[in-house]
Design an enzyme around this catalytic site. Structure first.
Site: not given
Ligand code: GDP
Length: 145
Positions: A10, A50, A58, A86, A92, A103, A113, A116, A127
């Site tokens: 990222k 996304y 967010f 993962r 996350t 991470r 973070n 992805h 993807e």
């Molecule tokens: P991942 O699969 O671990 O990447 O997590 P998710 O699919 O839940 O979320 C996608 C991405 O959204 C994450 O990798 C973060 O960059 C972002 N994200 C997730 N939760 C939050 C949050 O609570 N706040 C913000 N600002 N970004 C978030």
């Protein structure tokens, strides 16, 4: 159980110069690189990528961030790739990520973070196809996938 996953380094991790360290950690963990490129997502591309999160509070901030600078996109190959990757990247929220995970080592906060990682075999394929045409994907022995 699929053998590919999709990842991005990222923008913040790119800006901080962590990309090569992250890629080394990925290959050290036994993942082969099937495809790789550096590029910048447009806001529209980030929104499409996304889309599942479009109702989340967010979404706007996340897609602004993901289109704010270059990323590295890659398709990674390993047995049970989605689950194995993962594990390597960690939770996350980096505050909850285990020691030694990507991470934990390279994230800035829950949004920025570092990387992805696909969350299912089906999403990994979707993807991978979103970013790479067939003629940019290679097996470990240099043949087109
Ligand atoms: P991942 O699969 O671990 O990447 O997590 P998710 O699919 O839940 O979320 C996608 C991405 O959204 C994450 O990798 C973060 O960059 C972002 N994200 C997730 N939760 C939050 C949050 O609570 N706040 C913000 N600002 N970004 C978030």
């Amino acid at each position: 159980m699929g053998n590919i996953t999709f990842t991005m380094v990222k923008p913040t991790a790119m800006r901080k110069g962590f990309a090569t360290k992250i890629l080394a950690k990925i290959t050290d963990a036994g993942f082969k690189i099937q495809a790789l490129k550096m590029m910048q997502l447009s806001k529209v591309q980030a929104e499409k990528f996304y889309e599942v999160h479009k109702e989340r509070p967010f979404y706007g901030e996340l897609t602004d961030f993901m289109s704010s600078g270059p990323i590295i996109a890659a398709i990674l190959e390993k047995e049970n790739a989605v689950e194995e990757y993962r594990k390597l990247i960690g939770a996350t929220n980096p505050e909850n990520a285990e020691e030694g995970t990507i991470r934990k080592m390279y994230a800035t906060n829950i949004q920025e973070n570092a990387v992805h990682g696909s969350d299912s075999d089906e999403n990994a394929e979707t993807e991978a196809t979103f970013f790479f045409p067939k003629n940019e994907r290679f097996t470990d022995d240099g043949k087109l996938v």
